[in-house]
Write a protein that holds these residues in place. Structure first.
Motif, PDB file in Angstrom:
ATOM      1  N   ALA A 226       0.828  -1.207   0.000  1.00  0.00           N
ATOM      2  CA  ALA A 226       0.000   0.000   0.000  1.00  0.00           C
ATOM      3  C   ALA A 226       0.863   1.257   0.000  1.00  0.00           C
ATOM      4  O   ALA A 226       0.490   2.276  -0.589  1.00  0.00           O
ATOM      5  N   ALA A 227       2.027   1.210   0.651  1.00  0.00           N
ATOM      6  CA  ALA A 227       2.920   2.368   0.658  1.00  0.00           C
ATOM      7  C   ALA A 227       3.445   2.655  -0.746  1.00  0.00           C
ATOM      8  O   ALA A 227       3.570   3.810  -1.156  1.00  0.00           O
ATOM      9  N   LEU A 228       3.769   1.615  -1.498  1.00  0.00           N
ATOM     10  CA  LEU A 228       4.218   1.812  -2.872  1.00  0.00           C
ATOM     11  C   LEU A 228       3.091   2.346  -3.754  1.00  0.00           C
ATOM     12  O   LEU A 228       3.329   3.097  -4.705  1.00  0.00           O
ATOM     13  N   GLN A 229       1.872   1.970  -3.410  1.00  0.00           N
ATOM     14  CA  GLN A 229       0.740   2.337  -4.244  1.00  0.00           C
ATOM     15  C   GLN A 229       0.110   3.658  -3.833  1.00  0.00           C
ATOM     16  O   GLN A 229      -0.285   4.458  -4.684  1.00  0.00           O
ATOM     17  N   ASP A 230       0.023   3.916  -2.525  1.00  0.00           N
ATOM     18  CA  ASP A 230      -0.731   5.069  -2.028  1.00  0.00           C
ATOM     19  C   ASP A 230       0.111   6.118  -1.324  1.00  0.00           C
ATOM     20  O   ASP A 230      -0.413   7.160  -0.946  1.00  0.00           O
ATOM     21  N   GLY A 231       1.376   5.851  -1.046  1.00  0.00           N
ATOM     22  CA  GLY A 231       2.197   6.844  -0.371  1.00  0.00           C
ATOM     23  C   GLY A 231       2.612   6.414   1.021  1.00  0.00           C
ATOM     24  O   GLY A 231       2.259   5.342   1.512  1.00  0.00           O
ATOM     25  N   SER A 232       3.330   7.309   1.692  1.00  0.00           N
ATOM     26  CA  SER A 232       3.931   6.983   2.987  1.00  0.00           C
ATOM     27  C   SER A 232       2.911   6.866   4.104  1.00  0.00           C
ATOM     28  O   SER A 232       3.205   6.316   5.156  1.00  0.00           O
ATOM     29  N   ASP A 233       1.678   7.396   3.940  1.00  0.00           N
ATOM     30  CA  ASP A 233       0.687   7.299   5.003  1.00  0.00           C
ATOM     31  C   ASP A 233       0.312   5.858   5.293  1.00  0.00           C
ATOM     32  O   ASP A 233      -0.249   5.564   6.347  1.00  0.00           O
ATOM     33  N   ALA A 234       0.591   4.964   4.381  1.00  0.00           N
ATOM     34  CA  ALA A 234       0.245   3.565   4.596  1.00  0.00           C
ATOM     35  C   ALA A 234       1.048   2.932   5.716  1.00  0.00           C
ATOM     36  O   ALA A 234       0.692   1.855   6.188  1.00  0.00           O
ATOM     37  N   GLU A 235       2.117   3.589   6.183  1.00  0.00           N
ATOM     38  CA  GLU A 235       2.890   3.035   7.297  1.00  0.00           C
ATOM     39  C   GLU A 235       2.087   3.011   8.586  1.00  0.00           C
ATOM     40  O   GLU A 235       2.416   2.285   9.518  1.00  0.00           O
ATOM     41  N   ASP A 236       1.035   3.837   8.692  1.00  0.00           N
ATOM     42  CA  ASP A 236       0.184   3.832   9.875  1.00  0.00           C
ATOM     43  C   ASP A 236      -0.904   2.772   9.807  1.00  0.00           C
ATOM     44  O   ASP A 236      -1.729   2.685  10.719  1.00  0.00           O
ATOM     45  N   ARG A 237      -0.906   1.988   8.757  1.00  0.00           N
ATOM     46  CA  ARG A 237      -1.937   0.966   8.569  1.00  0.00           C
ATOM     47  C   ARG A 237      -1.786  -0.120   9.632  1.00  0.00           C
ATOM     48  O   ARG A 237      -0.683  -0.548   9.960  1.00  0.00           O
ATOM     49  N   ARG A 238      -2.886  -0.586  10.186  1.00  0.00           N
ATOM     50  CA  ARG A 238      -2.900  -1.635  11.197  1.00  0.00           C
ATOM     51  C   ARG A 238      -3.320  -2.953  10.553  1.00  0.00           C
ATOM     52  O   ARG A 238      -4.324  -3.023   9.842  1.00  0.00           O
ATOM     53  N   GLU A 239      -2.532  -4.000  10.786  1.00  0.00           N
ATOM     54  CA  GLU A 239      -2.837  -5.349  10.306  1.00  0.00           C
ATOM     55  C   GLU A 239      -2.732  -6.296  11.489  1.00  0.00           C
ATOM     56  O   GLU A 239      -1.696  -6.369  12.141  1.00  0.00           O
ATOM     57  N   PHE A 240      -3.798  -7.014  11.764  1.00  0.00           N
ATOM     58  CA  PHE A 240      -3.862  -7.854  12.955  1.00  0.00           C
ATOM     59  C   PHE A 240      -3.886  -9.344  12.630  1.00  0.00           C
ATOM     60  O   PHE A 240      -4.354 -10.146  13.429  1.00  0.00           O
ATOM     61  N   GLY A 241      -3.386  -9.721  11.450  1.00  0.00           N
ATOM     62  CA  GLY A 241      -3.188 -11.138  11.154  1.00  0.00           C
ATOM     63  C   GLY A 241      -4.405 -11.894  10.681  1.00  0.00           C
ATOM     64  O   GLY A 241      -4.424 -13.132  10.782  1.00  0.00           O
ATOM     65  N   ASP A 242      -5.425 -11.201  10.148  1.00  0.00           N
ATOM     66  CA  ASP A 242      -6.609 -11.926   9.668  1.00  0.00           C
ATOM     67  C   ASP A 242      -6.301 -12.862   8.507  1.00  0.00           C
ATOM     68  O   ASP A 242      -6.777 -14.009   8.500  1.00  0.00           O
ATOM     69  N   PRO A 243      -5.512 -12.467   7.482  1.00  0.00           N
ATOM     70  CA  PRO A 243      -5.187 -13.431   6.410  1.00  0.00           C
ATOM     71  C   PRO A 243      -4.406 -14.639   6.922  1.00  0.00           C
ATOM     72  O   PRO A 243      -4.681 -15.772   6.512  1.00  0.00           O
ATOM     73  N   ALA A 244      -3.445 -14.396   7.814  1.00  0.00           N
ATOM     74  CA  ALA A 244      -2.668 -15.522   8.342  1.00  0.00           C
ATOM     75  C   ALA A 244      -3.552 -16.464   9.149  1.00  0.00           C
ATOM     76  O   ALA A 244      -3.390 -17.689   9.092  1.00  0.00           O
ATOM     77  N   MET A 245      -4.498 -15.901   9.909  1.00  0.00           N
ATOM     78  CA  MET A 245      -5.412 -16.733  10.682  1.00  0.00           C
ATOM     79  C   MET A 245      -6.273 -17.595   9.764  1.00  0.00           C
ATOM     80  O   MET A 245      -6.483 -18.789  10.026  1.00  0.00           O
ATOM     81  N   LEU A 246      -6.753 -17.024   8.669  1.00  0.00           N
ATOM     82  CA  LEU A 246      -7.576 -17.796   7.742  1.00  0.00           C
ATOM     83  C   LEU A 246      -6.765 -18.905   7.077  1.00  0.00           C
ATOM     84  O   LEU A 246      -7.242 -20.044   6.937  1.00  0.00           O
ATOM     85  N   VAL A 247      -5.536 -18.603   6.669  1.00  0.00           N
ATOM     86  CA  VAL A 247      -4.685 -19.620   6.046  1.00  0.00           C
ATOM     87  C   VAL A 247      -4.405 -20.756   7.025  1.00  0.00           C
ATOM     88  O   VAL A 247      -4.470 -21.938   6.662  1.00  0.00           O
ATOM     89  N   ALA A 248      -4.103 -20.415   8.277  1.00  0.00           N
ATOM     90  CA  ALA A 248      -3.822 -21.454   9.272  1.00  0.00           C
ATOM     91  C   ALA A 248      -5.057 -22.311   9.525  1.00  0.00           C
ATOM     92  O   ALA A 248      -4.954 -23.549   9.642  1.00  0.00           O
ATOM     93  N   ALA A 249      -6.238 -21.675   9.608  1.00  0.00           N
ATOM     94  CA  ALA A 249      -7.464 -22.433   9.854  1.00  0.00           C
ATOM     95  C   ALA A 249      -7.791 -23.348   8.678  1.00  0.00           C
ATOM     96  O   ALA A 249      -8.142 -24.524   8.863  1.00  0.00           O
ATOM     97  N   LEU A 250      -7.677 -22.827   7.457  1.00  0.00           N
ATOM     98  CA  LEU A 250      -7.964 -23.649   6.280  1.00  0.00           C
ATOM     99  C   LEU A 250      -6.984 -24.814   6.167  1.00  0.00           C
ATOM    100  O   LEU A 250      -7.377 -25.948   5.862  1.00  0.00           O
ATOM    101  N   THR A 251      -5.710 -24.548   6.415  1.00  0.00           N
ATOM    102  CA  THR A 251      -4.706 -25.608   6.294  1.00  0.00           C
ATOM    103  C   THR A 251      -4.940 -26.712   7.311  1.00  0.00           C
ATOM    104  O   THR A 251      -4.915 -27.899   6.985  1.00  0.00           O
TER     105      THR A 251
END
Length: 632
Positions: free
Chosen positions: A67-92
């Motif tokens: 997102a930083a490459l696409q939208d600029g430096s403000d994307a560094e404040d973006r919060r990610e709490f592991g939802d994709p990783a949780m879904l991958v672990a559950a599916l696997t």
């Protein structure tokens, strides 16, 4: 300027990201994905490699960098709490189940319950099953399976390779990153049942200034081709190579032991130990490096010039320049995450959910900012009669801290800006997005671990909630079953090619059985099995198998049944009363029972009034007297 291109394929859900697909040509950005845009990467593989990077970034909480490459430096404040990783672990974990078991059809008949001699096919199947399981333990197959399937679920594709290890005397299993995998697909690649005859594994090696080495491209190639004459390693030249092996006359090429030249067809045939008929194909291995400076702009990984190649050499001295592996198959297994629709490739389980993950990340970011103002609210202090202004007419700023006393004048007031309603609304929005994720991913809340245990419904309701997930698991298993059957078949063939003394007999079909993924009630299952077996509506074999499926620690179903029967004396007595056969009772209890001796006939009674039989004088011996009375 022409119209923008419209590309509809399995990677289409990523087209909304400008870094992945520019508006005009739908190509990945060279700055965002430099590895995917190398000149040696084929045009048709660039979007695939870029998608692997995006899916991996989401799985490692690094989507903000894209997102930083696409939208600029403000994307560094973006919060990610592991939802994709949780879904991958559950599916696997749910797709694999609690445990995975290698089974061979017919192995269960190797120990008949009646003690009879088992058929030879069943004995061979049981032996192969035990050897495959022993190989899996030595190769840490369960660990490799988890390692590969995590990538397969997240990125859409997984790749295994097999190779015979002479020192360890067994096939070695390796997991390869799908970003290194470049199959030479035919024009009719839409038919995913046709596996390509040539597969490349390629990656770049950075240069080292201290070692004075340039940046290089390494490529390992496995390809099927006609069987050729014997070749030898030649390391005397400037570059290692393989040269033809010639007879003493210096002109007649030699064949490998066991090969046969067919003059009518002009081909060489070979009988492999797993085939009934000779084959004219073999697998060649090539491992070489190219300096990046030697790769022309019109060359890609499929068309590199061997004149600039430096061939690798194995520890045993074999130069890997079209080395004949003496196999009639490619020891490569590509595992798609889904059943391919229009190509060779699978689809990531994250693909259709990418915008939902971005929405969840945006809501989490807004919630984090709102919680800061809720925990440290904005205060406004009003004092009448006090301008509260500085020389420039600006409001006076104060830092409020716990225990601070603010003196207010008459009519003064403190105004608090309450942002808690906005925070509550954002949290409700997060809960709504999580429900949408559960719906679109076809994963119930109980499978994702988001269900509050104190609010859990009945067991029947939980069972119903798994309804949408069952066809998802069936589809994922369908895409994998044949691939793992092929892997286990290749393992058997490699053991035979390596001439392992324990591996004799034909190659048989083996399956990888997936474990159960649903939560189970062991006590309820045990009660159900006990009632069904006692009432005669279920066999003991089926009942024990059900107990194994819900997690009871039973290693061998046949041995468990024998142990159970050894303690069922009442049923053994009923069997004896019904059949009168002590040998059948012995087989049932698993012990040896000698047949009951035939009782001797009782002596004839001497009743009153009956005259004892007279002895025949001719039967008397000299000196004996008959029983005719007391007279001498």
């Amino acid at each position: 300027m022409g119209l923008p291109r419209l590309i509809v394929d399995r990677l289409g859900p990523l087209n909304y990201k400008r870094a992945f697909a520019d508006p005009a040509y739908k190509k990945p950005d060279r700055d965002a994905f430099p590895a995917a845009m190398r000149t040696w990467v084929p045009e048709e593989d660039r979007r695939r490699l870029a998608s692997y990077t995006i899916f991996a970034a989401y799985g490692h909480n690094q989507a903000w960098e894209i997102a930083a490459l696409q939208d600029g430096s403000d994307a560094e404040d973006r919060r990610e709490f592991g939802d994709p990783a949780m879904l991958v672990a559950a599916l696997t974990s749910h797709m694999l189940g609690r445990e995975q078991t290698i089974t061979v059809a017919g192995a269960e008949d190797a120990e008949p319950a009646d003690g009879s001699t088992p058929p030879p096919d069943a004995v061979h199947a049981a032996a192969v099953q035990e050897r495959l399981r022993a190989w899996a333990r030595k190769e840490l197959f369960t660990l490799r399976l988890q390692q590969s399937e995590r990538k397969t679920v997240r990125e859409g594709d997984g790749v295994y390779t097999l190779a015979w290890d002479t020192a360890k005397k067994r096939p070695r299993l390796s997991v390869v990153d799908p970003g290194f995998y470049f199959p030479d697909l035919p024009d009719n690649a839409g038919d995913s049942s046709d596996y390509p005859d040539t597969v490349h594994f390629a990656w770049e090696i950075d240069g080292d200034l201290k070692a004075r080495t340039k940046a290089r491209l390494r490529r390992i190639t496995l390809e099927l081709g006609p069987i050729g004459t014997r070749t030898l390693s030649d390391t005397a030249g400037e570059r290692p190579a393989r040269v033809p092996a010639l007879a003493d006359d210096g002109s007649t090429p030699l064949l490998l032991p066991g090969d046969t030249y067919q003059p009518e067809a002009g081909t060489i045939s070979r009988l492999y130990p797993w085939n009934d008929e000779p084959s004219t194909l073999t697998c060649y291995l090539t491992d070489a490096e190219w300096d990046l400076d030697d790769i022309k702009a019109d060359q890609d990984v499929h068309t590199l010039d061997y004149r600039y190649a430096t061939f690798m050499t194995r520890p045993d001295g074999e130069v890997l320049d079209h080395l004949d592996l003496q196999l009639d198959f490619l020891p490569v297994i590509h595992v798609p995450n889904t059943v391919p629709e229009d190509s060779h490739w699978g689809e990531s389980s994250l693909s259709q959910l990418m915008q939902l993950f971005d929405e969840m990340a945006g809501t989490d970011t807004d919630s984090s900012l709102a919680s800061a103002t809720t925990g440290s609210p904005i205060l406004g202090i009003v004092n009448k009669g006090d301008s509260g202004r500085r020389g420039r007419g600006e409001p006076q700023m104060m830092h409020v801290q716990p225990g601070m006393v603010v003196e207010l004048q008459e009519g003064g007031n403190i105004i608090t800006v309450d942002t808690s309603p906005q925070l509550a609304e954002l949290r409700n929005k997060t809960a709504e997005l999580q429900d949408r994720l559960s719906l679109n991913a076809r994963m119930p809340a109980v499978a994702l671990g988001t269900l509050d245990p104190t609010k859990a419904p009945s067991g029947f309701s939980i069972e119903l909630s798994y309804g949408p997930m069952e066809p998802l698991m069936d589809s994922m298993h369908l895409a994998r079953d044949h691939k793992y059957q092929l892997l286990l078949k290749m393992v058997q063939r490699l053991f035979k090619a390596g001439q392992h003394p324990d591996w004799t007999g034909p190659v048989v079909d083996a399956d990888l059985m997936w474990g159960t993924y649903k939560p189970t009630d062991k006590a309820a299952t045990l009660t159900m099995v006990q009632d069904a077996v006692d009432k005669g509506v279920m066999s003991l074999e089926t009942g024990v198998k059900m107990l194994v499926d819900v997690g009871f620690p039973i290693d061998d179903i046949g041995e468990e049944i024998q142990r159970i029967q050894k303690r069922q004396f009442e049923k053994a007595r009923a069997l004896a009363d019904a059949t009168g056969d002590s040998s059948a009772v012995g087989d049932y209890l698993g012990i040896d029972i000698d047949p009951d001796p035939v009782p001797a006939p009782p002596p004839a009674p001497n009743l009153p009034g009956e005259t004892p039989p007279e002895d025949d004088p001719e039967d008397l011996q000299p000196g004996q007297q008959g029983s005719g009375g007391n007279t001498p």
